[in-house]
Scaffold this active site. Structure first.
Site, PDB file in Angstrom:
ATOM      1  N   SER A   6       0.758  -1.504   0.204  1.00 46.35           N
ATOM      2  CA  SER A   6       0.036   0.004  -0.042  1.00 46.35           C
ATOM      3  C   SER A   6       0.878   1.545  -0.364  1.00 46.35           C
ATOM      4  O   SER A   6       1.222   1.720   0.544  1.00 46.35           O
ATOM      5  CB  SER A   6      -1.121  -0.099   1.147  1.00 46.35           C
ATOM      6  OG  SER A   6      -1.575   1.447   1.135  1.00 46.35           O
ATOM      7  N   HIS A  30      -1.488  -1.421  -3.897  1.00 46.61           N
ATOM      8  CA  HIS A  30      -2.925  -1.024  -3.480  1.00 46.61           C
ATOM      9  C   HIS A  30      -3.115   0.489  -3.475  1.00 46.61           C
ATOM     10  O   HIS A  30      -1.883   1.173  -2.160  1.00 46.61           O
ATOM     11  CB  HIS A  30      -2.855  -2.025  -1.854  1.00 46.61           C
ATOM     12  CG  HIS A  30      -3.844  -1.936  -1.209  1.00 46.61           C
ATOM     13  ND1 HIS A  30      -5.247  -2.564  -1.553  1.00 46.61           N
ATOM     14  CD2 HIS A  30      -4.057  -1.446  -0.233  1.00 46.61           C
ATOM     15  CE1 HIS A  30      -5.691  -2.518  -1.075  1.00 46.61           C
ATOM     16  NE2 HIS A  30      -5.135  -1.521   0.126  1.00 46.61           N
ATOM     17  N   ASP A  32      -4.873   3.470  -1.281  1.00 51.23           N
ATOM     18  CA  ASP A  32      -5.942   3.008  -0.214  1.00 51.23           C
ATOM     19  C   ASP A  32      -6.601   4.890   0.104  1.00 51.23           C
ATOM     20  O   ASP A  32      -5.964   6.208   0.029  1.00 51.23           O
ATOM     21  CB  ASP A  32      -5.677   3.693   0.682  1.00 51.23           C
ATOM     22  CG  ASP A  32      -4.618   1.624   1.607  1.00 51.23           C
ATOM     23  OD1 ASP A  32      -5.868   1.299   1.185  1.00 51.23           O
ATOM     24  OD2 ASP A  32      -4.238   1.858   2.100  1.00 51.23           O
ATOM     25  N   MET A  34      -9.129   7.652   0.702  1.00 52.59           N
ATOM     26  CA  MET A  34      -9.814   8.369   1.444  1.00 52.59           C
ATOM     27  C   MET A  34     -10.454   9.829   2.097  1.00 52.59           C
ATOM     28  O   MET A  34      -9.867   9.993   1.198  1.00 52.59           O
ATOM     29  CB  MET A  34      -8.907   8.242   3.241  1.00 52.59           C
ATOM     30  CG  MET A  34      -8.356   6.258   3.869  1.00 52.59           C
ATOM     31  SD  MET A  34      -7.564   7.157   4.925  1.00 52.59           S
ATOM     32  CE  MET A  34      -6.891   5.143   4.993  1.00 52.59           C
ATOM     33  N   HIS A  63      -9.028   0.677  -2.949  1.00 57.06           N
ATOM     34  CA  HIS A  63      -9.065   0.334  -1.848  1.00 57.06           C
ATOM     35  C   HIS A  63      -9.843   1.683  -1.648  1.00 57.06           C
ATOM     36  O   HIS A  63      -9.341   2.519  -1.142  1.00 57.06           O
ATOM     37  CB  HIS A  63      -8.846  -0.259  -1.102  1.00 57.06           C
ATOM     38  CG  HIS A  63      -9.567  -0.422   0.313  1.00 57.06           C
ATOM     39  ND1 HIS A  63      -8.289  -0.903   1.333  1.00 57.06           N
ATOM     40  CD2 HIS A  63     -11.164  -0.828   0.246  1.00 57.06           C
ATOM     41  CE1 HIS A  63      -9.999  -0.845   2.634  1.00 57.06           C
ATOM     42  NE2 HIS A  63     -10.702  -0.563   2.418  1.00 57.06           N
ATOM     43  N   MET A  65     -12.464   3.860   0.296  1.00 62.70           N
ATOM     44  CA  MET A  65     -12.723   4.174   1.665  1.00 62.70           C
ATOM     45  C   MET A  65     -13.268   5.503   1.924  1.00 62.70           C
ATOM     46  O   MET A  65     -13.304   6.306   2.662  1.00 62.70           O
ATOM     47  CB  MET A  65     -11.890   3.991   2.930  1.00 62.70           C
ATOM     48  CG  MET A  65     -11.029   2.587   3.235  1.00 62.70           C
ATOM     49  SD  MET A  65      -9.750   2.420   4.195  1.00 62.70           S
ATOM     50  CE  MET A  65      -8.677   2.730   2.141  1.00 62.70           C
ATOM     51  N   MET A 134     -10.834  -6.274   6.231  1.00 65.89           N
ATOM     52  CA  MET A 134     -10.261  -5.737   7.371  1.00 65.89           C
ATOM     53  C   MET A 134      -9.739  -6.279   8.341  1.00 65.89           C
ATOM     54  O   MET A 134     -10.072  -6.831   8.687  1.00 65.89           O
ATOM     55  CB  MET A 134     -10.752  -4.226   6.896  1.00 65.89           C
ATOM     56  CG  MET A 134     -10.885  -3.079   6.062  1.00 65.89           C
ATOM     57  SD  MET A 134      -9.865  -2.989   5.204  1.00 65.89           S
ATOM     58  CE  MET A 134      -8.090  -2.026   6.417  1.00 65.89           C
ATOM     59  N   GLY A 142      -0.171   1.299   9.818  1.00 62.76           N
ATOM     60  CA  GLY A 142       0.650   0.995  10.714  1.00 62.76           C
ATOM     61  C   GLY A 142      -0.247   0.855  12.408  1.00 62.76           C
ATOM     62  O   GLY A 142      -0.099   0.684  13.667  1.00 62.76           O
ATOM     63  N   ASP A 172      -6.190  -6.933   4.836  1.00 62.80           N
ATOM     64  CA  ASP A 172      -5.603  -6.200   4.362  1.00 62.80           C
ATOM     65  C   ASP A 172      -6.001  -5.381   6.238  1.00 62.80           C
ATOM     66  O   ASP A 172      -6.137  -5.019   6.482  1.00 62.80           O
ATOM     67  CB  ASP A 172      -6.530  -4.647   4.474  1.00 62.80           C
ATOM     68  CG  ASP A 172      -5.597  -3.501   3.243  1.00 62.80           C
ATOM     69  OD1 ASP A 172      -4.494  -2.973   3.511  1.00 62.80           O
ATOM     70  OD2 ASP A 172      -6.845  -2.704   2.987  1.00 62.80           O
ATOM     71  N   GLY A 174      -2.243  -4.264   9.159  1.00 66.64           N
ATOM     72  CA  GLY A 174      -0.843  -4.619   9.943  1.00 66.64           C
ATOM     73  C   GLY A 174      -0.471  -6.440  10.063  1.00 66.64           C
ATOM     74  O   GLY A 174      -0.106  -6.862  11.329  1.00 66.64           O
TER      75      GLY A 174
HETATM   76  C1  DX5 Z   1      -5.932   1.016   6.014  1.00 60.56           C
HETATM   77  C2  DX5 Z   1      -5.921   0.629   4.277  1.00 60.56           C
HETATM   78  C3  DX5 Z   1      -4.355  -0.686   4.577  1.00 60.56           C
HETATM   79  C4  DX5 Z   1      -3.288  -0.050   5.369  1.00 60.56           C
HETATM   80  C5  DX5 Z   1      -2.803  -1.258   5.319  1.00 60.56           C
HETATM   81  O1  DX5 Z   1      -7.531   1.862   6.185  1.00 60.56           O
HETATM   82  O2  DX5 Z   1      -6.860   0.053   3.831  1.00 60.56           O
HETATM   83  O3  DX5 Z   1      -4.215  -0.648   3.238  1.00 60.56           O
HETATM   84  O4  DX5 Z   1      -3.002   1.328   5.195  1.00 60.56           O
HETATM   85  O5  DX5 Z   1      -1.352  -0.871   6.209  1.00 60.56           O
HETATM   86  P1  DX5 Z   1      -0.284  -2.164   7.328  1.00 60.56           P
HETATM   87  O6  DX5 Z   1      -0.055  -2.632   6.582  1.00 60.56           O
HETATM   88  O7  DX5 Z   1       0.303  -0.038   7.521  1.00 60.56           O
HETATM   89  O8  DX5 Z   1      -1.607  -1.632   8.148  1.00 60.56           O
HETATM   90 ZN    ZN Z   2      -6.041  -0.575   1.699  1.00 58.96          ZN
END
Ligand code: DX5
Ligand code: ZN
Length: 212
Positions: A6, A30, A32, A34, A63, A65, A134, A142, A172, A174
């Protein structure tokens, strides 16, 4: 097994370098997205996607959000995205949304939050190309992997086998080496790595090559 780093966790001052790192070991980028409404954070939008599209030929996995994703599906595709996942939460017309992606010959996925019951996705399980599970609450890179996600993932793998379905399972949030290995054993298809990948790039490279 596909690896999807990501770029949320990348260094935007040096995006080109980080995309090169991704290309060394990974299969998918990937993205993200938002909007500050669906999740309490704002990430990036079309100008960054345009730059990433120009920097790599790897498939781009958006992805979403965001609220009202239906207003933006065509634009994401016009900007060169290959896979799009939309959340089950809050999207009342999920079936229509999934088919608006498939109609443009792109891979359509449904994403599900840690606190959402898996039964909500049953009605569209045969329509999606992938399910994004998720394993953290969406919004930030992180965070720690939520252990109860494992049971949900195992259930989805079981349904996939029992019903002989073809969707891919993406996990996805952690992830680290140890969790990545476990998810491979369970039968996941796409693993998203953010913070861990960019913080431990040299070790990640070796680990990910072995994992595949
Ligand atoms: C969280 C995202 C993830 C996240 C993954 O909202 O969808 O893609 O950033 O990153 P790590 O591996 O840092 O949790
Ligand atoms: Zn994601």
């Amino acid at each position: 097994m596909k690896i999807a780093p990501s770029i949320l966790a990348s260094n935007f001052k040096n995006l080109q370098e980080d995309i090169k790192k991704i290309e060394e070991v990974a299969d998918i980028v990937h993205l993200d997205i938002m909007d500050g409404h669906f999740v309490p954070n704002i990430s990036f939008g079309f100008p960054i996607i345009k730059a990433v599209r120009e920097l790599t030929t790897l498939p781009l996995d958006a992805h979403l959000m965001i609220e009202k994703p239906e207003n933006y599906i065509d634009r994401f595709i016009d900007y060169g995205v290959d896979m799009i996942s939309v959340h089950i939460e809050g999207n009342y017309h999920i079936h229509r949304l999934i088919y608006s992606i498939k109609k443009r010959d792109k891979k359509a996925g449904v994403a599900i939050n840690p606190g959402t019951n898996i039964s909500l996705i049953y009605p569209i399980i045969k329509d999606v190309d992938f399910i994004l599970i998720m394993s953290v609450n969406p919004g930030f890179s992180g965070q720690n992997f939520i252990d109860s996600s494992l049971e949900k993932i195992e259930n989805v793998v079981k349904i996939k086998k029992e019903e002989n379905l073809n969707f891919e399972i993406e996990v996805d949030g952690g992830l680290n080496f140890e969790i990545g290995k476990r998810l491979k054993e369970i039968g996941c298809d796409i693993l998203v790595f953010g913070d861990f990948f960019f913080r431990n790039f040299n070790e990640s490279k070796i680990f990910m090559r072995n994992l595949k």
